[in-house]
Design a protein around this motif. Sequence first.
Motif, PDB file in Angstrom:
ATOM      1  N   PRO A 129       5.756 -46.047 -13.921  1.00 25.42           N
ATOM      2  CA  PRO A 129       5.226 -46.247 -12.194  1.00 25.42           C
ATOM      3  C   PRO A 129       5.212 -44.905 -11.367  1.00 25.42           C
ATOM      4  N   GLY A 130       5.823 -44.061 -11.748  1.00 26.24           N
ATOM      5  CA  GLY A 130       6.017 -42.985 -10.642  1.00 26.24           C
ATOM      6  C   GLY A 130       4.665 -42.074 -11.082  1.00 26.24           C
ATOM      7  N   VAL A 131       3.896 -42.351 -12.020  1.00 24.93           N
ATOM      8  CA  VAL A 131       2.807 -41.764 -12.509  1.00 24.93           C
ATOM      9  C   VAL A 131       1.352 -42.383 -12.267  1.00 24.93           C
ATOM     10  N   SER A 132       0.821 -41.957 -11.262  1.00 24.94           N
ATOM     11  CA  SER A 132      -0.262 -42.629 -10.842  1.00 24.94           C
ATOM     12  C   SER A 132      -1.823 -42.476 -11.694  1.00 24.94           C
ATOM     13  N   SER A 133      -1.632 -41.100 -12.210  1.00 21.38           N
ATOM     14  CA  SER A 133      -2.634 -40.704 -13.070  1.00 21.38           C
ATOM     15  C   SER A 133      -1.944 -39.698 -14.195  1.00 21.38           C
ATOM     16  N   ALA A 180      14.200 -26.149 -14.041  1.00 18.45           N
ATOM     17  CA  ALA A 180      13.634 -26.480 -12.835  1.00 18.45           C
ATOM     18  C   ALA A 180      12.111 -26.723 -12.471  1.00 18.45           C
ATOM     19  N   PRO A 181      11.307 -25.988 -13.124  1.00 20.28           N
ATOM     20  CA  PRO A 181       9.781 -26.272 -12.930  1.00 20.28           C
ATOM     21  C   PRO A 181       9.391 -27.663 -13.619  1.00 20.28           C
ATOM     22  N   ILE A 182      10.149 -27.918 -14.484  1.00 18.99           N
ATOM     23  CA  ILE A 182       9.468 -29.259 -15.434  1.00 18.99           C
ATOM     24  C   ILE A 182      10.444 -30.280 -15.144  1.00 18.99           C
ATOM     25  N   TYR A 183      11.219 -30.284 -14.191  1.00 15.99           N
ATOM     26  CA  TYR A 183      12.355 -31.312 -13.846  1.00 15.99           C
ATOM     27  C   TYR A 183      11.702 -32.593 -12.633  1.00 15.99           C
ATOM     28  N   PHE A 184      11.292 -33.516 -13.500  1.00 19.00           N
ATOM     29  CA  PHE A 184      10.449 -34.837 -12.774  1.00 19.00           C
ATOM     30  C   PHE A 184      11.199 -35.914 -13.006  1.00 19.00           C
ATOM     31  N   GLY A 218       4.443 -36.752 -24.929  1.00 26.19           N
ATOM     32  CA  GLY A 218       4.163 -37.600 -25.858  1.00 26.19           C
ATOM     33  C   GLY A 218       4.299 -39.164 -25.561  1.00 26.19           C
ATOM     34  N   ASP A 219       5.416 -39.408 -24.909  1.00 24.53           N
ATOM     35  CA  ASP A 219       5.386 -41.058 -24.524  1.00 24.53           C
ATOM     36  C   ASP A 219       4.386 -41.218 -23.424  1.00 24.53           C
ATOM     37  N   LEU A 220       4.269 -40.472 -22.507  1.00 27.78           N
ATOM     38  CA  LEU A 220       3.289 -40.409 -21.436  1.00 27.78           C
ATOM     39  C   LEU A 220       1.760 -40.908 -22.167  1.00 27.78           C
ATOM     40  N   SER A 221       1.650 -39.790 -22.971  1.00 31.51           N
ATOM     41  CA  SER A 221       0.189 -39.906 -23.592  1.00 31.51           C
ATOM     42  C   SER A 221      -0.085 -40.997 -24.486  1.00 31.51           C
ATOM     43  N   PHE A 231      -1.273 -35.865 -14.146  1.00 33.33           N
ATOM     44  CA  PHE A 231       0.258 -35.434 -14.061  1.00 33.33           C
ATOM     45  C   PHE A 231       0.454 -34.341 -15.315  1.00 33.33           C
ATOM     46  N   LYS A 232      -0.250 -34.571 -16.573  1.00 29.81           N
ATOM     47  CA  LYS A 232      -0.099 -33.978 -17.630  1.00 29.81           C
ATOM     48  C   LYS A 232      -0.396 -32.398 -17.472  1.00 29.81           C
ATOM     49  N   GLN A 233      -1.549 -32.360 -16.618  1.00 28.31           N
ATOM     50  CA  GLN A 233      -2.040 -30.975 -16.333  1.00 28.31           C
ATOM     51  C   GLN A 233      -1.072 -30.297 -15.162  1.00 28.31           C
ATOM     52  N   LEU A 234      -0.399 -31.096 -14.461  1.00 28.75           N
ATOM     53  CA  LEU A 234       0.472 -30.619 -13.481  1.00 28.75           C
ATOM     54  C   LEU A 234       1.623 -29.773 -14.426  1.00 28.75           C
ATOM     55  N   TYR A 235       2.022 -30.774 -15.348  1.00 27.24           N
ATOM     56  CA  TYR A 235       3.531 -30.481 -16.139  1.00 27.24           C
ATOM     57  C   TYR A 235       3.019 -29.136 -16.853  1.00 27.24           C
ATOM     58  N   ARG A 236       1.803 -29.079 -17.751  1.00 29.88           N
ATOM     59  CA  ARG A 236       1.766 -28.063 -18.592  1.00 29.88           C
ATOM     60  C   ARG A 236       1.532 -26.810 -17.723  1.00 29.88           C
TER      61      ARG A 236
END
Length: 275
Positions: A173-177, A79-83, A143-146, A181-186
């Motif tokens: 397109p759902g990720v503006s930065s 649940a915490p990483i479900y985006f 990995g794909d986002l990076s 976002f990677k900081q939030l995900y981690r």
Amino acid sequence: MCTQSEQCLQPLQNPDLSEQIKEVTKESHVRAENTELMLSFQRGQVTLPQYKLLLCSLYEIYQVLEEEMDRNSNHPAVAPIYFPAELARIKSIEKDLEYFYGPDWREKIVVPAATQRYSHRLRQIGKENPEFLVAHAYTRYLGDLSGGQVLGRIAQKSMGLKSGEGLSFFAFPGVSSPNLFKQLYRSRMNSVELTAEERNGVLEEAVRAFEFNIQVFDGLQKMLSVAGNRQRQSSTDSNAVHGKTLQIPGTFSPMLRMILGLFVALAAVVGLYAL
């Protein structure tokens, strides 16, 4: 000397799960980057056949991963990483496959055995150990986002594609930065509560995720090599057939001389009547 799975059990200094995964997969990460397929991307030499086959495998992998993420979206580790709005890839891949293969693209998908093994593993842990999905989601999505924007530009230039055509996979397109976002995900990932046994299991699964990806990359390259060899052999055989000339023996048996004489006479008669 410990094996790759055993290294996950070694004491790690940083308590953050994301940093621990980064640490235990360091060696595997380097190996994945040095596969022939990934080196082609890095050199800006990725070919259309390479990319199309890669998309086929990514479709199979993400289809199962996202089905299992959806099914386990309420699991305390998932649940915490479900985006799904920000990260879901399957619709983008389907769009790219239709662009390259046409409306009947589903009938043309071909994947190596390694891709099927990868998908089977995702299905298995989705049912038996949903917390292990954390490792695969982190490995694939981040990995794909990076590398998405950089690899997308390389693919576009290498294959001479028009802007955006066939490259939806690399767009988020759902990720503006991406960095924010990677900081939030981690941060969300590090907040997942796991027992010591579950954490070790997730770390081992992260190493396994990289191994699966390496096997897929190698499998794709082998498929391309086999196809290339068959094409070259076919071309060689064709040239050999077209290059052959009729060979007439220097000596003939009396019977063969008589038959040839009849054919010559007949041809002369037909030629006369045709004038």
